[in-house]
Scaffold this motif. Structure first.
Motif, PDB file in Angstrom:
ATOM      1  N   ASP A 100      14.985 -33.787  46.255  1.00 24.66           N
ATOM      2  CA  ASP A 100      15.448 -35.067  46.801  1.00 24.66           C
ATOM      3  C   ASP A 100      16.126 -35.948  45.767  1.00 24.66           C
ATOM      4  O   ASP A 100      17.018 -36.726  46.096  1.00 24.66           O
ATOM      5  CB  ASP A 100      14.265 -35.826  47.420  1.00 24.66           C
ATOM      6  CG  ASP A 100      13.733 -35.143  48.668  1.00 24.66           C
ATOM      7  OD1 ASP A 100      14.488 -34.360  49.275  1.00 24.66           O
ATOM      8  OD2 ASP A 100      12.563 -35.377  49.023  1.00 24.66           O
ATOM      9  N   VAL A 107      22.087 -34.395  46.541  1.00 24.08           N
ATOM     10  CA  VAL A 107      21.453 -34.972  47.728  1.00 24.08           C
ATOM     11  C   VAL A 107      21.846 -36.428  47.893  1.00 24.08           C
ATOM     12  O   VAL A 107      22.125 -36.896  48.997  1.00 24.08           O
ATOM     13  CB  VAL A 107      19.920 -34.821  47.637  1.00 24.08           C
ATOM     14  CG1 VAL A 107      19.236 -35.465  48.842  1.00 24.08           C
ATOM     15  CG2 VAL A 107      19.531 -33.358  47.524  1.00 24.08           C
ATOM     16  N   GLN A 140      14.849 -38.955  55.002  1.00 23.95           N
ATOM     17  CA  GLN A 140      13.877 -37.873  54.907  1.00 23.95           C
ATOM     18  C   GLN A 140      14.516 -36.614  55.492  1.00 23.95           C
ATOM     19  O   GLN A 140      14.760 -36.528  56.689  1.00 23.95           O
ATOM     20  CB  GLN A 140      12.592 -38.217  55.675  1.00 23.95           C
ATOM     21  CG  GLN A 140      11.487 -37.183  55.554  1.00 23.95           C
ATOM     22  CD  GLN A 140      10.882 -37.129  54.167  1.00 23.95           C
ATOM     23  OE1 GLN A 140      10.769 -38.158  53.504  1.00 23.95           O
ATOM     24  NE2 GLN A 140      10.491 -35.946  53.714  1.00 23.95           N
ATOM     25  N   ARG A 141      14.807 -35.659  54.643  1.00 25.38           N
ATOM     26  CA  ARG A 141      15.506 -34.473  55.116  1.00 25.38           C
ATOM     27  C   ARG A 141      14.624 -33.636  56.044  1.00 25.38           C
ATOM     28  O   ARG A 141      13.415 -33.501  55.834  1.00 25.38           O
ATOM     29  CB  ARG A 141      15.974 -33.629  53.931  1.00 25.38           C
ATOM     30  CG  ARG A 141      17.151 -34.251  53.192  1.00 25.38           C
ATOM     31  CD  ARG A 141      17.713 -33.292  52.156  1.00 25.38           C
ATOM     32  NE  ARG A 141      16.817 -33.104  51.026  1.00 25.38           N
ATOM     33  CZ  ARG A 141      17.024 -32.226  50.043  1.00 25.38           C
ATOM     34  NH1 ARG A 141      18.095 -31.440  50.083  1.00 25.38           N
ATOM     35  NH2 ARG A 141      16.179 -32.126  49.044  1.00 25.38           N
TER      36      ARG A 141
END
Length: 722
Positions: A386, A391, A400-401
């Motif tokens: 992250d 990213v 929030q992936r």
């Protein structure tokens, strides 16, 4: 531009001159002959060159080679003696036989020094010290056939090598009493001031008198730098504090008197400063070459008790020396934590570059080593953690992936739903844990990983031979809920499309699923980068286990008995074993090192990204393979109606009618272990007994949502670094 080119050519010419000077030394036998022909003693040579007599002995027996600036002076002396005492018909050796000729190195390939023999166990140190109160550098016979400057004749039959180990050692442990403890109980006296002045100590460590070194592990690699280990007494004697005031950064202030003395003596520190593992160096030059010394400060926590054991740092200096030398000989001279050393071992075994002659310019240049990681590469967006700039460029800071945006290849942490326990399982009496030996190392063996950058493929056709990550939907693959799902670390089925490493998707195909990825990041440039790493650590692990009484030829019953007491067999060697296992796990984890320090801001690059071995994709492939290997064996046991109740990384817990793994592991009608299932044994990939607890204890943890595999030993497995 012309000035820059001339400067580069001058630097290259200087290196070539240095290489030519190094080749000018005659074979050790000839060095001795020239000295004796001139009627000179070793003491006279030593006095003229300002070295010890033992150093001259080492030069004449081939155990060591002189280093600059002594090398040039020694070469000059031998050249003069060769003029005065040339080889004549009396002392000319006969031509080599076919066998000795085959063994004779060429002028371009210096004879490879054999690795030092494994040191004795730590229990032998008192006997060694008692038998050798005033250690002398052991004498050895000259190795193999001679290799003088030009095409020399060699001896018809070289004398057999002496069983006496060479005097050089990769490290020394300072006891604070002006003594440095080294290999096989050898005690090296420190010169004046070296025990109290760090610059003097550093210079001594790099001198011929100390002879601290370790051989390179690859012909294109570098010899190991000397390691000086400072006990609490030695730390105080050098003017260093016993505790670091900077508990967050764990480094000595830049204005500390010792740091200032180093700077005054033209020594430098790396970016991490003077901490528990400090690297002191001077920039390399054509005249001095590489000058670097590693320091390990024990009272500052250099030997992490989670890896080395609670009491290792407090052992007497001779025992620490033997313990660390065992690790250094079998794995690598420590260069930091076991995680750092695990990563450094990869580079030592697969160096990124080599010297190669440009056929067009006839100039030596740096060229990549085939099969190595040669330069830093950016991760594919799903592979990046992250904090990575990749990213940050794609998603808002607080985003929030989801599984279709990030690769989540981690080790298992799964428990079975207690509602799925059968009556037959609840009638059993014990919960027995089994643990896979060196699971990550076994997964790395023969694993094809990417070597270069990732290439985006919008409509790929799955190929299990191509490393990378793939976006696919595996939510419809039917699997038994009594087993953890092989596609997720939590063991629950995926809920939709997600990113998977190649080994995970290949396993889905193995299970009969029609794999149809919709997107991929692939690495066509690939190879078995970790094979040598696995082999080195496997051999270190197996040798140490054998020293502890656990060998591959034991029966299952004998293996379990030996494992029950192996740590008491030699506690110091047990510490080495613990460090070897921590090197495996830490090295794999270090492939995706996260940013550290209070000053870091998400989205910024951090130092680890600058190294070729920052490769989260390789870490993901290893963990994916380990998890798949685990599931494949659990699925095999399921054919015998055996299902785990919990899995944590490489540990699985089964319910059993008895306290031993032999009470539940299935066997064939002829009494052999079930093919394809878990097998007891010492080798990587086989399993050992992890622990046993009562059935009600395990069921109670399941009801509370806790993982019995974490506590099957009787305590938290994380406390052991597992």
């Amino acid at each position: 531009m012309p000035d820059e080119q001339e400067s580069l050519f001058a630097a290259v010419d200087a290196l070539l001159e240095e290489a030519a000077a190094q080749d000018a030394l005659p074979h050790p036998d000839e060095r001795k002959r020239l000295r004796e022909a001139a009627g000179l003693s070793q003491d006279q040579i030593a006095k003229a060159l300002s070295v010890r007599r033992e150093t001259v002995t080492s030069w004449e027996t081939g155990r060591t080679e002189p280093r600059p600036p002594k090398r040039a002076a020694y070469t000059r002396l031998l050249d003069g003696l060769a003029t005065l005492h040339p080889i004549n018909a009396v002392n000319t050796p006969t031509p080599p036989t076919p066998d000795t000729a085959a063994a004779t190195p060429t002028a371009a390939t210096p004879p490879t020094q054999p690795p030092p023999p494994a040191p004795p166990t730590v229990n032998a140190v008192n006997a060694v010290n008692a038998a050798q109160p005033h250690p002398q550098v052991p004498q050895a016979t000259p190795p193999g056939p001679p290799t003088p400057r030009t095409q020399p004749p060699s001896r018809p039959s070289p004398r057999p090598a002496s069983p006496t180990p060479p005097p050089h050692t990769p490290l020394a442990v300072l006891d604070g009493n002006a003594q440095a403890h080294a290999t096989n109980g050898l005690v090296l006296p420190l010169p004046p001031k070296a025990a109290t002045d760090l610059p003097t100590l550093i210079s001594w460590a790099l001198s011929e008198d100390a002879d601290l070194r370790s051989p390179r592990l690859h012909r294109n690699g570098k010899d190991g730098d000397p390691l000086l280990v400072l006990t609490a007494e030695a730390t105080e004697a050098l003017g260093l504090p016993l505790t670091l005031a900077d508990r967050r950064g764990l480094r000595l202030p830049d204005d500390h008197p010792v740091v200032r003395r180093l700077a005054k003596a033209k020594w430098q520190l790396t970016r991490r400063g003077f901490g528990p593992w400090a690297r002191v160096y001077r920039p390399a030059s054509p005249t001095t070459g590489r000058q670097c010394v590693q320091l390990a400060v024990l009272p500052w926590g250099a030997l992490d008790p989670r890896a080395w054991g609670e009491e290792t740092a407090d052992l007497p200096a001779p025992e620490i020396a033997l313990l660390l030398t065992t690790y250094a000989t079998r794995v690598l001279t420590p260069r930091g934590s076991t995680a750092v050393t695990g990563l450094e071992l990869m580079t030592a075994l697969r160096p990124p570059t080599r010297a190669a002659r440009n056929p067009e310019t006839n100039v030596w240049e740096s060229a990549p080593v085939p099969g190595s990681l040669t330069r830093p590469v950016d991760p594919a967006p799903p592979e990046a953690p992250d904090e990575h700039p990749v990213v940050a460029a794609l998603y808002p800071r607080a985003h929030q992936r989801t599984p279709d945006q990030v690769l989540d290849e981690e080790a298992y942490d799964w428990i079975r739903d207690p509602e799925l326990l059968t009556d037959a399982e609840c009638a059993r009496t014990h919960a027995v844990g089994i643990d896979v030996n060196m699971a990550f190392a076994a997964a790395a063996n023969r694993l094809t990983v990417g070597l270069g950058p990732a290439v985006h493929s919008p409509a790929p056709r799955f190929d299990p031979k191509v490393p990378g990550c793939w976006l696919a939907d595996l939510s419809s693959v039917p699997l038994d809920p009594r087993l953890p799902n092989p596609f997720t670390p939590h063991g629950k089925p995926p809920t939709g499309p997600a990113w998977y490493a190649t080994p995970t998707l290949a396993y889905a195909q193995e299970l009969g699923h029609a794999v149809a990825p919709t997107e991929a990041w692939l690495r066509p440039d690939s190879g078995s980068y970790l094979d040598a790493w696995y082999t080195r650590l496997r051999d270190a692990y197996m040798a140490t286990m054998a020293d502890l009484g656990v060998t591959a030829d034991l029966t299952d019953e004998a293996f379990l008995r030996a494992m029950a007491v192996h740590k008491q067999h030699d506690p110091a060697l047990a510490s080495v074993l613990s460090a070897i296992k921590a090197t495996v796990k830490g090295g794999i984890g270090k492939l995706r090192e996260r940013p550290q320090g209070a000053g870091y801001r998400p989205g910024e690059a951090w130092p680890a990204l600058e190294r070729p071995t920052w490769r989260p994709d390789i870490r993901a492939a290893v963990i994916s393979t380990a998890r798949v290997n685990m599931h494949r064996k659990m699925r095999k046991l399921a054919t015998a109606d055996l299902y785990p109740i919990a899995v944590l990384s490489d540990c699985a817990v089964y319910l059993s009618d008895g306290p031993s793994p032999l009470d539940f592991l299935p066997r064939t009608p002829d009494g052999k272990p079930l093919p394809g299932g878990f097998r007891l044994g010492v080798s990587p990939g086989m399993v050992k007994h992890e622990g046993t607890q009562p059935l009600l204890w395990a069921v109670g943890l399941l009801d509370e949502g806790h993982n019995p595999a974490r506590h099957i030993k009787g305590h938290d497995a994380a406390a052991d670094g597992e």
